[in-house]
Design an enzyme around this catalytic site. Structure first.
Site, short mmCIF file in Angstrom:
data_model
loop_
_atom_site.label_atom_id
_atom_site.label_comp_id
_atom_site.label_asym_id
_atom_site.label_seq_id
_atom_site.Cartn_x
_atom_site.Cartn_y
_atom_site.Cartn_z
CG ASP A 169 39.36 49.57 29.86
OD1 ASP A 169 40.24 50.38 29.48
OD2 ASP A 169 39.61 48.37 30.08
CB SER A 170 39.54 53.76 32.82
OG SER A 170 40.35 52.62 33.10
CE1 TYR A 171 44.89 51.83 32.52
CE2 TYR A 171 45.97 50.35 30.97
CZ TYR A 171 45.83 50.83 32.26
OH TYR A 171 46.63 50.35 33.27
CG HIS A 356 43.68 54.74 35.29
ND1 HIS A 356 43.33 54.43 36.57
CD2 HIS A 356 42.76 54.13 34.49
CE1 HIS A 356 42.24 53.68 36.57
NE2 HIS A 356 41.87 53.48 35.32
#
Length: 387
Positions: A169-171, A356
């Site tokens: 995902d975003s990571y 994040h």
């Protein structure tokens, strides 16, 4: 993530291995006599004598059409002998970093349809590498062509002996990882996302491995962040060369057969409590669906990656870790034994956009992955058998 149109060409960096740094300038057109270099997606070529540039990552390459891409982590490489090479990015969507002989030479932001001359190089062989930095969920990017001079040489970039794939995902996408602040606008997020500085590319580069990044911010196995877009989960999007529609651009590259597949999904599935109107009637129902769908997703990937070993990674999230334990138990019972769990810990700084990972967090995760892989050398095939 919205992408704003524009044209910015950032100056060349002062640091360089050469007495004078390479130059990057625009040209009104390709000069007469220059030779166009053919394009290939990594692995999809067989003629070692052809003029080819190699794109690695998940992309779409149709006959007589430019290379198109939407997934993050794309990079393009070419080797040429001579003082210059011409590049047409043909792209108003993405941010690129240009490297020559391993040295960062320029940042090119939404360059448009222009021809650039990368010159001022000494005679001899040079390796060009162009990396896509941003995440572009809503837009499809393209890359034009490259040309060499009529008296210059070009050779086929040899495929690396190792391949590794990351799914997340975003990571995994590197969402806002270079940001100096947590509170970000959409423009800030786009400008400070650098997938190439995320843990996946860092790990692949440590092993000199080709890599593919299948990452999409907010995505989950069965449930996306806060329950949005319920019909677009990673097992569906993964099938496509372009994110926009897997039925129009199905991904099929038999030469892409990674030895290691790292999956890091689950944070978004469990990010918020189940809302009224979602298909799960309880948190237990969501967890059970996540486990069953994760098992099916690994089996889906196994069908196209017969030699891969799987690392199911989590970021110190107890609920995800417990579910992954059950996923592996069920996979083992079904005969899938080349799968393991890896918890890379918690306590990250999370100073990137919207809390994040930052680049230091990415380096820490990469170090954990490298330590695990080094402790399990069987994850890599013998060099003579590597793809």
């Amino acid at each position: 993530m919205r992408i704003w149109a524009g044209l910015i060409l950032m100056g060349l960096l002062a640091t360089s291995a050469y007495a004078a740094p390479p130059t990057l300038e625009t040209l009104p057109q390709v000069p007469a006599g220059y030779i166009k270099i053919a394009q290939s997606i990594h692995g999809r070529y067989s003629n070692a004598g052809a003029l080819n540039s190699v794109l690695a990552g998940k992309a779409s390459l149709d006959d007589d059409l430019p290379i198109s891409f939407q997934w993050p982590g794309i990079y393009i490489e070419a080797e040429f002998g001579g003082p210059e090479i011409l590049i047409n990015f043909d792209n108003t969507t993405d941010a690129f970093t240009v490297f020559i002989d391993g040295e960062e030479s320029a940042k090119v932001i939404k360059p448009g349809d222009k021809v650039y001359r990368l010159g001022g190089l000494p005679q001899g062989w040079h390796r060009l590498r162009i990396e896509k930095n941003d995440e572009s969920q809503d837009t499809v990017g393209t890359f034009g062509h490259m040309w060499i001079g009529p008296k210059e040489d070009f050779r086929w970039p040899q495929p690396r002996t190792r391949q590794i794939e990351f799914i997340g995902d975003s990571y995994t996408a590197g969402y806002g990882n270079t940001s100096p602040k947590r509170e970000c606008t959409q423009d800030d997020i786009w400008a400070t996302t650098d997938t190439q500085q995320a843990f996946g590319p860092l790990t692949a580069k440590h092993y000199d491995a080709d890599y593919q990044i299948n990452a999409y911010s907010g995505i989950g196995i069965v449930r996306n962040y806060d329950g949005v877009a319920p019909k677009r989960n990673m097992p569906l999007l993964y099938r496509s060369a372009l994110i926009e529609d897997e039925t129009v651009h199905p991904y099929n590259n038999p030469q892409w057969n990674p030895a290691i597949v790292v999956i890091a999904l689950g944070g978004n599935d469990f990010s918020t409590p189940v809302h009224a109107g979602e298909k799960w009637t309880s948190e237990d129902a969501l967890t059970n669906d996540y486990i069953a769908s994760y098992v099916a997703f690994v089996q889906q990937i196994r069908a196209s990656h017969p030699d891969a070993r799987f690392i199911l990674m989590n970021y110190g999230e107890a609920r995800v870790a417990t579910a992954i334990t059950e996923v592996i138990k069920r996979l083992n019972a079904a005969g899938e034994t080349r799968v393991a769990a890896l918890d890379v810990g918690s306590g990250f700084a999370l100073t990137g956009c919207d809390w994040h990972l930052n680049t230091a967090d990415d380096k820490r995760i990469s170090a954990s992955l490298i330590a695990y892989i080094d402790a399990h050398p069987e994850l890599w095939p013998n060099p003579e058998k590597a793809k």
